[in-house]
Scaffold this motif. Structure first.
Motif, PDB file in Angstrom:
ATOM      1  N   MET A   1      22.764 120.377  65.164  1.00 22.36           N
ATOM      2  CA  MET A   1      23.655 120.498  66.301  1.00 22.36           C
ATOM      3  C   MET A   1      23.014 120.164  67.642  1.00 22.36           C
ATOM      4  SD  MET A   1      26.720 120.980  65.375  1.00 22.36           S
ATOM      5  CE  MET A   1      27.398 121.208  66.992  1.00 22.36           C
ATOM      6  N   PRO A   2      21.712 120.391  67.855  1.00 24.11           N
ATOM      7  CA  PRO A   2      21.180 120.145  69.203  1.00 24.11           C
ATOM      8  C   PRO A   2      21.447 118.736  69.739  1.00 24.11           C
ATOM      9  CG  PRO A   2      19.611 121.452  67.976  1.00 24.11           C
ATOM     10  CD  PRO A   2      20.696 121.034  67.000  1.00 24.11           C
ATOM     11  N   VAL A   3      21.268 117.704  68.921  1.00 27.01           N
ATOM     12  CA  VAL A   3      21.500 116.346  69.419  1.00 27.01           C
ATOM     13  C   VAL A   3      22.975 116.129  69.727  1.00 27.01           C
ATOM     14  CG1 VAL A   3      21.771 115.183  67.170  1.00 27.01           C
ATOM     15  CG2 VAL A   3      20.848 113.924  69.124  1.00 27.01           C
ATOM     16  N   ARG A   4      23.847 116.735  68.953  1.00 23.17           N
ATOM     17  CA  ARG A   4      25.287 116.623  69.216  1.00 23.17           C
ATOM     18  C   ARG A   4      25.656 117.347  70.507  1.00 23.17           C
ATOM     19  NH1 ARG A   4      24.445 116.452  63.909  1.00 23.17           N
ATOM     20  NH2 ARG A   4      25.642 114.980  62.668  1.00 23.17           N
ATOM     21  N   ASP A   5      25.063 118.508  70.734  1.00 19.17           N
ATOM     22  CA  ASP A   5      25.354 119.245  71.965  1.00 19.17           C
ATOM     23  C   ASP A   5      24.923 118.461  73.202  1.00 19.17           C
ATOM     24  OD1 ASP A   5      26.556 121.342  70.637  1.00 19.17           O
ATOM     25  OD2 ASP A   5      24.756 122.585  70.612  1.00 19.17           O
ATOM     26  N   VAL A   6      23.785 117.806  73.135  1.00 13.95           N
ATOM     27  CA  VAL A   6      23.340 116.979  74.270  1.00 13.95           C
ATOM     28  C   VAL A   6      24.310 115.824  74.470  1.00 13.95           C
ATOM     29  CG1 VAL A   6      21.542 115.411  75.098  1.00 13.95           C
ATOM     30  CG2 VAL A   6      20.912 117.614  74.104  1.00 13.95           C
ATOM     31  N   GLU A   7      24.718 115.187  73.386  1.00 15.91           N
ATOM     32  CA  GLU A   7      25.657 114.068  73.481  1.00 15.91           C
ATOM     33  C   GLU A   7      26.999 114.513  74.065  1.00 15.91           C
ATOM     34  OE1 GLU A   7      27.849 110.783  70.596  1.00 15.91           O
ATOM     35  OE2 GLU A   7      26.893 112.530  69.690  1.00 15.91           O
ATOM     36  N   TRP A   8      27.508 115.644  73.609  1.00 17.97           N
ATOM     37  CA  TRP A   8      28.837 116.099  74.019  1.00 17.97           C
ATOM     38  C   TRP A   8      28.851 116.727  75.400  1.00 17.97           C
ATOM     39  CZ3 TRP A   8      29.927 119.039  68.834  1.00 17.97           C
ATOM     40  CH2 TRP A   8      30.193 118.119  67.830  1.00 17.97           C
ATOM     41  N   TYR A   9      27.828 117.522  75.718  1.00 15.68           N
ATOM     42  CA  TYR A   9      27.895 118.354  76.909  1.00 15.68           C
ATOM     43  C   TYR A   9      26.820 118.061  77.950  1.00 15.68           C
ATOM     44  CZ  TYR A   9      30.615 120.916  73.449  1.00 15.68           C
ATOM     45  OH  TYR A   9      31.501 121.253  72.476  1.00 15.68           O
ATOM     46  N   GLY A  10      25.831 117.278  77.603  1.00 12.69           N
ATOM     47  CA  GLY A  10      24.747 117.015  78.544  1.00 12.69           C
ATOM     48  C   GLY A  10      25.188 116.085  79.656  1.00 12.69           C
ATOM     49  N   ALA A  11      24.804 116.412  80.864  1.00 12.07           N
ATOM     50  CA  ALA A  11      25.124 115.563  82.018  1.00 12.07           C
ATOM     51  C   ALA A  11      23.955 114.621  82.272  1.00 12.07           C
ATOM     52  CB  ALA A  11      25.372 116.438  83.243  1.00 12.07           C
ATOM     53  N   GLY A  12      24.264 113.380  82.522  1.00 10.89           N
ATOM     54  CA  GLY A  12      23.225 112.421  82.858  1.00 10.89           C
ATOM     55  C   GLY A  12      22.638 112.718  84.225  1.00 10.89           C
ATOM     56  N   ARG A  13      21.410 112.295  84.419  1.00 12.09           N
ATOM     57  CA  ARG A  13      20.813 112.437  85.747  1.00 12.09           C
ATOM     58  C   ARG A  13      19.721 111.391  85.907  1.00 12.09           C
ATOM     59  NH1 ARG A  13      17.822 117.710  83.867  1.00 12.09           N
ATOM     60  NH2 ARG A  13      15.706 116.941  83.927  1.00 12.09           N
ATOM     61  N   ALA A  14      19.476 111.030  87.154  1.00 14.54           N
ATOM     62  CA  ALA A  14      18.486 110.001  87.467  1.00 14.54           C
ATOM     63  C   ALA A  14      17.096 110.468  87.036  1.00 14.54           C
ATOM     64  CB  ALA A  14      18.494 109.710  88.965  1.00 14.54           C
ATOM     65  N   GLY A  15      16.310 109.532  86.556  1.00 16.47           N
ATOM     66  CA  GLY A  15      14.934 109.827  86.198  1.00 16.47           C
ATOM     67  C   GLY A  15      14.769 110.478  84.842  1.00 16.47           C
ATOM     68  N   LEU A  16      15.842 110.584  84.080  1.00 16.41           N
ATOM     69  CA  LEU A  16      15.782 111.215  82.761  1.00 16.41           C
ATOM     70  C   LEU A  16      16.124 110.180  81.704  1.00 16.41           C
ATOM     71  CD1 LEU A  16      15.590 113.866  81.072  1.00 16.41           C
ATOM     72  CD2 LEU A  16      18.063 114.047  81.358  1.00 16.41           C
ATOM     73  N   THR A  17      15.248 110.035  80.732  1.00 12.10           N
ATOM     74  CA  THR A  17      15.506 109.143  79.609  1.00 12.10           C
ATOM     75  C   THR A  17      15.757 110.007  78.383  1.00 12.10           C
ATOM     76  OG1 THR A  17      14.035 107.469  80.529  1.00 12.10           O
ATOM     77  CG2 THR A  17      14.553 107.295  78.178  1.00 12.10           C
ATOM     78  N   VAL A  18      16.857 109.760  77.683  1.00 13.91           N
ATOM     79  CA  VAL A  18      17.186 110.493  76.472  1.00 13.91           C
ATOM     80  C   VAL A  18      16.998 109.547  75.291  1.00 13.91           C
ATOM     81  CG1 VAL A  18      18.976 111.718  75.185  1.00 13.91           C
ATOM     82  CG2 VAL A  18      18.803 111.990  77.676  1.00 13.91           C
ATOM     83  N   VAL A  19      16.226 110.001  74.321  1.00 11.83           N
ATOM     84  CA  VAL A  19      15.985 109.231  73.107  1.00 11.83           C
ATOM     85  C   VAL A  19      16.452 110.078  71.937  1.00 11.83           C
ATOM     86  CG1 VAL A  19      14.206 108.150  71.674  1.00 11.83           C
ATOM     87  CG2 VAL A  19      13.966 108.162  74.160  1.00 11.83           C
ATOM     88  N   ALA A  20      17.176 109.489  71.003  1.00 10.64           N
ATOM     89  CA  ALA A  20      17.625 110.215  69.821  1.00 10.64           C
ATOM     90  C   ALA A  20      17.166 109.469  68.584  1.00 10.64           C
ATOM     91  CB  ALA A  20      19.147 110.360  69.829  1.00 10.64           C
TER      92      ALA A  20
END
Length: 173
Positions: A1-20
């Protein structure tokens, strides 16, 4: 679930790279990928994963303390396969049968296992402590185990989905 929660509810922000990463079964090699990202990028890295993904790839911690990595591994520990609690069989089967075949509780002390690999590890019981840990991460590779309850997670998602449905209905009315 953690990767799904980031995908569904995580807000993007400058300077942050998300890798799955999704292995053949969804959780294979996730910890190895996180360590590779941390070493390759040379940047402070946070990995968010579930307890089974952590256990399936725990061998990645072998030698991790000697790697040139700034990696904080946050493990959501719900003692098993939390995603399966969202499936119909969670309510349809007797609890013991569901737990054996889908819940797959591991009953392991993840802090002790990480420490056995020489990795700094601790249990984090509250959001404030987790925020502090992420704002000022330990040097090298470290593990933060965050306890979670599968039933509470399902209930939280049900509340979120109901709130989204109500907002959509309201917007369309």
């Amino acid at each position: 679930m953690p990767v799904r929660d980031v995908e569904w509810y995580g807000a993007g922000r400058a300077g942050l790279t998300v890798v799955a990463n999704r292995g053949a079964n969804g959780i294979d090699g996730v910890l190895s990928t996180a360590l590779g990202v941390a070493v390759g990028s040379g940047a402070p890295t946070v990995a968010l994963l579930g307890d089974l993904a952590f256990l399936y790839d725990i061998g990645a911690l072998l030698g991790a303390p000697q790697r040139p990595a700034q990696l904080t591994v946050v493990v959501v520990d719900n003692d098993g396969g939390g995603i399966f609690s969202f499936l119909p069989q969670a309510a349809a089967l007797p609890a013991e049968r569901f737990e054996r075949f889908w819940g797959t509780p591991h009953g392991r002390d993840l802090v002790a296992l990480a420490a056995a690999y020489g990795v700094s590890s601790r249990r984090v019981e509250d959001l404030g402590t987790l925020r502090k840990l992420l704002a000022d991460p330990a040097p090298g590779v470290s593990v933060a185990v965050v306890p979670s309850e599968r039933a509470a997670n399902v209930a939280a998602h049900e509340r979120l989905h109901a709130a989204v449905a109500a907002a959509v209905r309201s917007a369309l009315a």
